[in-house]
Design an enzyme around this catalytic site. Structure first.
Site, mmCIF file in Angstrom:
data_model
loop_
_atom_site.group_PDB
_atom_site.id
_atom_site.type_symbol
_atom_site.label_atom_id
_atom_site.label_comp_id
_atom_site.label_asym_id
_atom_site.label_seq_id
_atom_site.Cartn_x
_atom_site.Cartn_y
_atom_site.Cartn_z
ATOM 1 N N TYR A 1 -16.976 -7.754 -7.589
ATOM 2 C CA TYR A 1 -16.139 -7.359 -8.724
ATOM 3 C C TYR A 1 -16.347 -8.355 -9.860
ATOM 4 O O TYR A 1 -16.489 -9.557 -9.621
ATOM 5 C CB TYR A 1 -14.660 -7.351 -8.329
ATOM 6 C CG TYR A 1 -14.307 -6.363 -7.244
ATOM 7 C CD1 TYR A 1 -14.504 -4.995 -7.415
ATOM 8 C CD2 TYR A 1 -13.749 -6.797 -6.035
ATOM 9 C CE1 TYR A 1 -14.159 -4.087 -6.419
ATOM 10 C CE2 TYR A 1 -13.401 -5.891 -5.036
ATOM 11 C CZ TYR A 1 -13.614 -4.540 -5.233
ATOM 12 O OH TYR A 1 -13.268 -3.648 -4.248
ATOM 13 N N PHE B 1 -15.939 -5.300 -1.306
ATOM 14 C CA PHE B 1 -14.748 -4.453 -1.444
ATOM 15 C C PHE B 1 -13.435 -5.239 -1.409
ATOM 16 O O PHE B 1 -12.365 -4.683 -1.645
ATOM 17 C CB PHE B 1 -14.709 -3.344 -0.380
ATOM 18 C CG PHE B 1 -15.824 -2.355 -0.505
ATOM 19 C CD1 PHE B 1 -15.827 -1.409 -1.524
ATOM 20 C CD2 PHE B 1 -16.894 -2.366 0.386
ATOM 21 C CE1 PHE B 1 -16.865 -0.492 -1.661
ATOM 22 C CE2 PHE B 1 -17.932 -1.454 0.263
ATOM 23 C CZ PHE B 1 -17.921 -0.509 -0.758
ATOM 24 N N ASP C 1 -22.325 -5.021 -5.633
ATOM 25 C CA ASP C 1 -22.089 -6.136 -6.546
ATOM 26 C C ASP C 1 -20.690 -6.684 -6.319
ATOM 27 O O ASP C 1 -19.797 -5.915 -5.976
ATOM 28 C CB ASP C 1 -22.123 -5.590 -7.981
ATOM 29 C CG ASP C 1 -23.229 -6.177 -8.817
ATOM 30 O OD1 ASP C 1 -24.155 -6.771 -8.252
ATOM 31 O OD2 ASP C 1 -23.164 -6.032 -10.053
ATOM 32 N N HIS D 1 -19.695 7.290 -0.992
ATOM 33 C CA HIS D 1 -19.068 6.026 -1.385
ATOM 34 C C HIS D 1 -17.567 6.243 -1.599
ATOM 35 O O HIS D 1 -17.147 7.325 -2.010
ATOM 36 C CB HIS D 1 -19.716 5.527 -2.678
ATOM 37 C CG HIS D 1 -19.451 4.100 -2.987
ATOM 38 N ND1 HIS D 1 -18.330 3.691 -3.688
ATOM 39 C CD2 HIS D 1 -20.151 2.976 -2.711
ATOM 40 C CE1 HIS D 1 -18.363 2.374 -3.817
ATOM 41 N NE2 HIS D 1 -19.458 1.912 -3.241
#
Length: 222
Positions: free
Chosen positions: A67, A78, A65, A187
């Site tokens: 931010y 990211f 998703d 992750h």
């Protein structure tokens, strides 16, 4: 329908743009951006495609998703805008690069410099409502981005896919492992990283080793 992204992707994805689900998705996104605060800003929704052209893809990193805080998302997974503090996952990515490549922590979390070298920074869902993580999931974005991953797998060769965490690793089913190089790890989020599933994966040096072996320019991860 006309989608504003770099022309190199349009021929590859044109049939997706004409499908009913995609038209419904665009209608939903337009409605959300008209009535709610959403991220990234409209002009940046397809930034990953604009910075990394289809025939230049060397590495694919898959996020989930964007931010959902003010001024963070810039359309690359990211990544954040210049001047924005590093979110925890991005901070752990930079720490692993520092350990793996002995590279200093950068001053900005804006990863456009990676994308411009051929790192395709793709979120599975390209938009989100402010302060509501996952609010645009299940509306069609995942169907579209799965098609994008499949197109890269089918029509390119020797691409490195970095699959971090369980969500991204499910996308391995879309990738032809005989043509491409798949690297998996936990992750970079603190929950995973602090349990030993992220640090030490050396994905950045391993990626460059593979690219070098295939006579492709290495990525400057600094």
């Amino acid at each position: 329908m006309d989608v504003k992204m770099h022309d190199s992707w349009k021929g590859v994805l044109n049939e997706e743009f004409e499908k009913t689900y995609f038209k419904e998705l665009i209608d939903f996104v337009k409605s959300e951006y008209t009535t709610k605060v959403c991220y990234p800003k409209g002009s940046e929704i397809f930034s990953a495609f604009d910075h990394c052209h289809f025939n230049q893809v060397k590495v694919v990193i898959i996020g989930q998703d964007p931010y959902h805080g003010p001024n963070q998302a810039n359309g690359l997974c990211f990544s954040v805008h210049d001047g924005i503090p590093f979110p925890p996952s991005l901070n752990n990515i930079f720490k692993e690069i520092e350990n793996d490549l002995n590279a200093p922590i950068p001053k900005t979390g804006n990863l456009e410099r990676w994308a411009d070298q051929g790192v395709f920074l793709l979120n599975a869902t390209l938009t989100v409502r402010q302060s509501e993580a996952g609010s645009h999931q299940g509306k069609g974005w995942e169907k579209f981005t799965d098609a994008v991953i499949k197109k890269i797998s089918d029509e390119s060769e020797n691409v490195v896919f970095l699959l971090w965490g369980g969500f991204a690793q499910k996308k391995a089913a879309l990738i032809d492992g005989s043509k491409h190089h798949i690297l998996k790890s936990g992750h970079p989020s603190p929950l995973s990283a602090n349990r030993g599933f992220w640090f030490g994966n050396k994905h950045f040096s391993k990626t460059n080793e593979y690219l070098k072996a295939k006579n492709k320019p290495e990525i400057d991860w600094s």
